[in-house]
Scaffold this motif. Structure first.
Motif, PDB file in Angstrom:
ATOM      1  N   SER A  11       0.964  -1.176  -0.024  1.00 36.88           N
ATOM      2  CA  SER A  11       0.117  -0.198   0.108  1.00 36.88           C
ATOM      3  C   SER A  11       0.614   1.314  -0.089  1.00 36.88           C
ATOM      4  CB  SER A  11      -0.923   0.088   1.176  1.00 36.88           C
ATOM      5  OG  SER A  11      -1.702   1.188   1.363  1.00 36.88           O
ATOM      6  N   VAL A  12       1.977   1.079   0.877  1.00 35.67           N
ATOM      7  CA  VAL A  12       2.919   2.309   0.983  1.00 35.67           C
ATOM      8  C   VAL A  12       3.450   2.529  -0.306  1.00 35.67           C
ATOM      9  CG1 VAL A  12       4.837   3.381   2.055  1.00 35.67           C
ATOM     10  CG2 VAL A  12       3.077   2.178   3.436  1.00 35.67           C
ATOM     11  N   TYR A  13       3.921   1.450  -0.819  1.00 35.10           N
ATOM     12  CA  TYR A  13       4.805   1.417  -2.213  1.00 35.10           C
ATOM     13  C   TYR A  13       3.836   2.155  -3.357  1.00 35.10           C
ATOM     14  CZ  TYR A  13       7.240  -0.374  -6.438  1.00 35.10           C
ATOM     15  OH  TYR A  13       7.677  -0.690  -7.520  1.00 35.10           O
TER      16      TYR A  13
ATOM     17  N   ARG B  47       4.675   5.548  -5.404  1.00 35.88           N
ATOM     18  CA  ARG B  47       4.674   5.272  -6.878  1.00 35.88           C
ATOM     19  C   ARG B  47       3.606   6.308  -7.774  1.00 35.88           C
ATOM     20  NH1 ARG B  47       7.381   1.408  -9.410  1.00 35.88           N
ATOM     21  NH2 ARG B  47       5.956   1.507 -11.232  1.00 35.88           N
ATOM     22  N   SER B  48       2.417   6.289  -7.018  1.00 37.82           N
ATOM     23  CA  SER B  48       1.402   7.105  -7.813  1.00 37.82           C
ATOM     24  C   SER B  48       1.612   8.742  -7.483  1.00 37.82           C
ATOM     25  CB  SER B  48       0.111   6.763  -7.213  1.00 37.82           C
ATOM     26  OG  SER B  48      -0.067   7.083  -5.907  1.00 37.82           O
ATOM     27  N   ASP B  49       2.583   8.984  -6.669  1.00 32.36           N
ATOM     28  CA  ASP B  49       2.731  10.355  -6.004  1.00 32.36           C
ATOM     29  C   ASP B  49       4.307  10.718  -6.753  1.00 32.36           C
ATOM     30  OD1 ASP B  49       1.388  10.080  -3.050  1.00 32.36           O
ATOM     31  OD2 ASP B  49       0.538  10.683  -4.869  1.00 32.36           O
ATOM     32  N   GLU B  50       5.002   9.675  -7.300  1.00 28.55           N
ATOM     33  CA  GLU B  50       6.438   9.921  -7.682  1.00 28.55           C
ATOM     34  C   GLU B  50       6.469  10.433  -9.231  1.00 28.55           C
ATOM     35  OE1 GLU B  50       8.607   6.507  -6.933  1.00 28.55           O
ATOM     36  OE2 GLU B  50       8.777   6.810  -4.735  1.00 28.55           O
TER      37      GLU B  50
ATOM     38  N   GLU C 230      11.484   8.425 -16.267  1.00 24.20           N
ATOM     39  CA  GLU C 230      11.510   7.213 -16.221  1.00 24.20           C
ATOM     40  C   GLU C 230      10.428   6.647 -15.481  1.00 24.20           C
ATOM     41  OE1 GLU C 230      15.187   5.563 -15.020  1.00 24.20           O
ATOM     42  OE2 GLU C 230      16.252   6.212 -16.897  1.00 24.20           O
ATOM     43  N   ALA C 231      10.002   7.544 -14.277  1.00 24.82           N
ATOM     44  CA  ALA C 231       8.952   6.908 -13.522  1.00 24.82           C
ATOM     45  C   ALA C 231       7.735   7.023 -14.165  1.00 24.82           C
ATOM     46  CB  ALA C 231       9.022   7.878 -12.083  1.00 24.82           C
TER      47      ALA C 231
END
Length: 237
Positions: free
Chosen positions: A47-49, A53-56, A193-194
């Motif tokens: 969940s944290v990951y 990722r969605s915010d990165e 890249e993200a």
């Protein structure tokens, strides 16, 4: 005496059996608890990951609202293109139908959303699919996405090797009119890249399993020839 000894021995055996059973149950519950802790930790970690990722990722200028591709044109019909810069079939498709798609966008008949996915990293020793897609994001930030995309397909490296180096990607960008310094920094820093990971993941979630994939208003186009694409756009419009 013998009977008393036998009774004592029998009682001892029973006590030992009960003790073994208690130890077995304690071990079982400890194991179950450990597994539960690992599962909960995994779920929390995922969940944290996922939230990180969605915010990165940051989509480049020119991306659509969902951040899943680069859009151009403003026609009433949407053409979605899912392509990998290392995909030989995508290169062939661009050579045959790329001009027609650009014409439809320029004529005001279609809005094109190009999704530069990175499906073929396994066919490169340097994750060229990701690097080239991220570089295309840098080209979009510099206002030369279409020109850079065309040049990438023209100089497509063979599968199984290192692909084009960052320096070569930067040279191509400079050739199509991008500022070498700002574009070069963007490429070397892996700025998008993200975003490329996001584009690829969302394409997979949408059921895109291969490249090139062409959709017109969300419907797959089987005939990817210039005539087939133009007919699909006219029918949808």
């Amino acid at each position: 005496m013998s009977s008393r000894k036998e009774r004592r021995d029998a009682a001892r055996v029973v006590r030992e059996q009960i003790a073994r059973e208690r130890r077995r149950k304690r071990t079982l519950w400890v194991s179950v608890g450990a597994v539960a802790v690992l599962v909960i930790a995994g779920l929390i970690g995922w969940s944290v990951y996922s939230s990180q990722r969605s915010d990165e990722f940051t989509p480049p200028p020119g991306a659509n609202d969902a951040g899943t591709g680069i859009g151009y044109g403003s026609g009433p019909v949407t053409i979605d293109l899912y392509e990998d810069y290392l995909c030989p079939a995508c290169k062939q498709f661009q050579q045959v139908s790329g001009e027609t798609i650009d014409q439809l966008a320029d004529e005001g008949k279609a809005r094109v959303v190009f999704h530069p996915v990175a499906y073929l990293n396994r066919f490169s020793t340097t994750e060229y699919s990701t690097r080239s897609s991220a570089a295309a994001g840098c080209a979009s930030a510099g206002g030369k996405f279409r020109e850079f995309t065309e040049a990438l397909f023209e100089r497509q490296p063979p599968e199984g090797g290192a692909g084009l180096s960052d320096d070569q990607l930067i040279d191509i960008g400079a050739e199509v009119g991008l500022n070498r310094d700002s574009f070069g920094s963007c490429v070397r820093d892996g700025t998008y890249e993200a975003w490329t990971e996001h584009v690829t993941e969302e394409a997979s979630k949408a059921g895109v399993t291969g490249t090139p994939t062409v959709l017109v208003n969300g419907q797959p186009v089987a005939d990817r020839s210039p005539e087939g694409i133009r007919s699909a756009v006219e029918a949808a419009g």
